[in-house]
Design a protein around this motif. Structure first.
Motif, PDB file in Angstrom:
ATOM      1  N   LEU A  94       0.813  -1.215   0.000  1.00 43.99           N
ATOM      2  CA  LEU A  94       0.000   0.000   0.000  1.00 43.99           C
ATOM      3  C   LEU A  94       0.844   1.262   0.000  1.00 43.99           C
ATOM      4  O   LEU A  94       1.884   1.337   0.669  1.00 43.99           O
ATOM      5  CB  LEU A  94      -0.909   0.012   1.232  1.00 43.99           C
ATOM      6  N   ASP A  95       0.363   2.251  -0.745  1.00 42.53           N
ATOM      7  CA  ASP A  95       0.936   3.586  -0.723  1.00 42.53           C
ATOM      8  C   ASP A  95       0.050   4.548   0.065  1.00 42.53           C
ATOM      9  O   ASP A  95       0.488   5.628   0.425  1.00 42.53           O
ATOM     10  CB  ASP A  95       1.132   4.119  -2.141  1.00 42.53           C
ATOM     11  N   VAL A  96      -1.220   4.177   0.282  1.00 42.84           N
ATOM     12  CA  VAL A  96      -2.107   5.026   1.082  1.00 42.84           C
ATOM     13  C   VAL A  96      -1.600   5.007   2.517  1.00 42.84           C
ATOM     14  O   VAL A  96      -1.033   4.022   2.975  1.00 42.84           O
ATOM     15  CB  VAL A  96      -3.580   4.569   0.993  1.00 42.84           C
ATOM     16  N   GLU A  97      -1.833   6.105   3.235  1.00 50.23           N
ATOM     17  CA  GLU A  97      -1.226   6.229   4.552  1.00 50.23           C
ATOM     18  C   GLU A  97      -2.229   6.359   5.687  1.00 50.23           C
ATOM     19  O   GLU A  97      -2.071   5.725   6.720  1.00 50.23           O
ATOM     20  CB  GLU A  97      -0.268   7.422   4.560  1.00 50.23           C
ATOM     21  N   SER A  98      -3.252   7.165   5.519  1.00 46.30           N
ATOM     22  CA  SER A  98      -4.156   7.419   6.640  1.00 46.30           C
ATOM     23  C   SER A  98      -5.110   6.245   6.848  1.00 46.30           C
ATOM     24  O   SER A  98      -5.339   5.429   5.949  1.00 46.30           O
ATOM     25  CB  SER A  98      -4.954   8.705   6.394  1.00 46.30           C
ATOM     26  N   ASP A  99      -5.662   6.185   8.045  1.00 40.31           N
ATOM     27  CA  ASP A  99      -6.632   5.134   8.355  1.00 40.31           C
ATOM     28  C   ASP A  99      -7.849   5.224   7.437  1.00 40.31           C
ATOM     29  O   ASP A  99      -8.381   4.215   7.001  1.00 40.31           O
ATOM     30  CB  ASP A  99      -7.082   5.226   9.815  1.00 40.31           C
ATOM     31  N   LEU A 100      -8.292   6.456   7.149  1.00 38.55           N
ATOM     32  CA  LEU A 100      -9.450   6.635   6.282  1.00 38.55           C
ATOM     33  C   LEU A 100      -9.179   6.121   4.876  1.00 38.55           C
ATOM     34  O   LEU A 100     -10.016   5.440   4.274  1.00 38.55           O
ATOM     35  CB  LEU A 100      -9.864   8.105   6.249  1.00 38.55           C
ATOM     36  N   GLU A 101      -8.002   6.418   4.338  1.00 35.77           N
ATOM     37  CA  GLU A 101      -7.654   5.945   2.998  1.00 35.77           C
ATOM     38  C   GLU A 101      -7.607   4.419   2.949  1.00 35.77           C
ATOM     39  O   GLU A 101      -8.124   3.808   2.010  1.00 35.77           O
ATOM     40  CB  GLU A 101      -6.302   6.512   2.565  1.00 35.77           C
ATOM     41  N   VAL A 102      -7.002   3.806   3.953  1.00 36.27           N
ATOM     42  CA  VAL A 102      -6.914   2.346   3.999  1.00 36.27           C
ATOM     43  C   VAL A 102      -8.306   1.742   4.115  1.00 36.27           C
ATOM     44  O   VAL A 102      -8.634   0.765   3.436  1.00 36.27           O
ATOM     45  CB  VAL A 102      -6.006   1.893   5.163  1.00 36.27           C
ATOM     46  N   THR A 103      -9.147   2.348   4.956  1.00 38.84           N
ATOM     47  CA  THR A 103     -10.503   1.841   5.145  1.00 38.84           C
ATOM     48  C   THR A 103     -11.314   1.933   3.857  1.00 38.84           C
ATOM     49  O   THR A 103     -12.011   0.982   3.488  1.00 38.84           O
ATOM     50  CB  THR A 103     -11.210   2.617   6.269  1.00 38.84           C
ATOM     51  N   VAL A 104     -11.242   3.067   3.168  1.00 37.24           N
ATOM     52  CA  VAL A 104     -11.991   3.233   1.915  1.00 37.24           C
ATOM     53  C   VAL A 104     -11.491   2.241   0.873  1.00 37.24           C
ATOM     54  O   VAL A 104     -12.286   1.594   0.179  1.00 37.24           O
ATOM     55  CB  VAL A 104     -11.908   4.687   1.408  1.00 37.24           C
ATOM     56  N   LEU A 105     -10.187   2.086   0.759  1.00 38.78           N
ATOM     57  CA  LEU A 105      -9.623   1.144  -0.212  1.00 38.78           C
ATOM     58  C   LEU A 105     -10.075  -0.279   0.080  1.00 38.78           C
ATOM     59  O   LEU A 105     -10.541  -0.990  -0.815  1.00 38.78           O
ATOM     60  CB  LEU A 105      -8.096   1.223  -0.224  1.00 38.78           C
ATOM     61  N   ALA A 106      -9.957  -0.708   1.334  1.00 40.32           N
ATOM     62  CA  ALA A 106     -10.370  -2.065   1.694  1.00 40.32           C
ATOM     63  C   ALA A 106     -11.863  -2.259   1.470  1.00 40.32           C
ATOM     64  O   ALA A 106     -12.301  -3.329   1.024  1.00 40.32           O
ATOM     65  CB  ALA A 106     -10.005  -2.351   3.148  1.00 40.32           C
ATOM     66  N   THR A 107     -12.658  -1.223   1.722  1.00 44.33           N
ATOM     67  CA  THR A 107     -14.105  -1.324   1.546  1.00 44.33           C
ATOM     68  C   THR A 107     -14.484  -1.459   0.080  1.00 44.33           C
ATOM     69  O   THR A 107     -15.312  -2.305  -0.270  1.00 44.33           O
ATOM     70  CB  THR A 107     -14.801  -0.101   2.172  1.00 44.33           C
ATOM     71  N   VAL A 108     -13.900  -0.641  -0.801  1.00 43.82           N
ATOM     72  CA  VAL A 108     -14.276  -0.732  -2.213  1.00 43.82           C
ATOM     73  C   VAL A 108     -13.796  -2.043  -2.826  1.00 43.82           C
ATOM     74  O   VAL A 108     -14.447  -2.582  -3.721  1.00 43.82           O
ATOM     75  CB  VAL A 108     -13.811   0.484  -3.049  1.00 43.82           C
ATOM     76  N   ILE A 109     -12.677  -2.567  -2.332  1.00 49.43           N
ATOM     77  CA  ILE A 109     -12.225  -3.880  -2.801  1.00 49.43           C
ATOM     78  C   ILE A 109     -13.230  -4.946  -2.386  1.00 49.43           C
ATOM     79  O   ILE A 109     -13.615  -5.808  -3.176  1.00 49.43           O
ATOM     80  CB  ILE A 109     -10.814  -4.200  -2.272  1.00 49.43           C
TER      81      ILE A 109
END
Length: 157
Positions: A94-109
């Protein structure tokens, strides 16, 4: 006045002028307000708000496209006599850093049929993803990074 507040006020003014006090009327007014703000601020450079609205719209369009394509692929696999699945688990750096970015990425996947976010490492640098169709793991990882992750980063930067 911030561009976001100006856009909301323009949307409310649109609703008042047209007499359509519905979600569709608000959305239409917000879209018209966005174009008014874009035209009036064009000479002074693009503002962060206008860039973010475009990034969000692009992210939503990309997500719906991927959602439809994934649904069609899964439906095709279900309706045909021969299964085309090659399931597996891949590690996505992952290149995303914040918790929100990781959460959104994992959710859309996870929301995309055929893929599921399984585990995020403790250092938040690797996301493990289960996919139903892995012909080439490197292609799947590149698709996630260049597709979903890039767009998530654009929305939150």
């Amino acid at each position: 006045m911030t561009p976001f507040l100006a856009n909301i006020l323009l949307a409310l003014a649109w609703m008042a002028l047209t007499g359509t006090y519905t979600a569709g009327g608000f959305f239409t007014g917000a879209l018209a307000g966005f174009f008014v703000l874009w035209i009036t601020r064009r000479g002074r450079g693009t503002t962060g708000y206008l860039t973010r609205v475009r990034a969000v719209a692009g992210f939503i369009a990309f997500f719906f496209r991927e959602l439809v394509l994934a649904n069609l692929r899964v439906a095709h696999d279900i309706l045909t006599p021969r299964h085309h699945m090659t399931p597996g688990i891949v590690a996505v750096p992952l290149d995303v850093e914040s918790d929100l970015e990781v959460t959104v990425l994992a959710t859309v996947i996870t929301l995309t049929p055929g893929t599921l976010s399984l585990h995020l490492t403790d250092d938040r640098r690797t996301l493990y993803v289960h996919a139903m169709y892995i012909d080439d793991p490197a292609v799947l990882v590149r698709g996630i990074k260049e597709g979903f992750e890039r767009r998530v980063r654009e929305v939150f930067r």
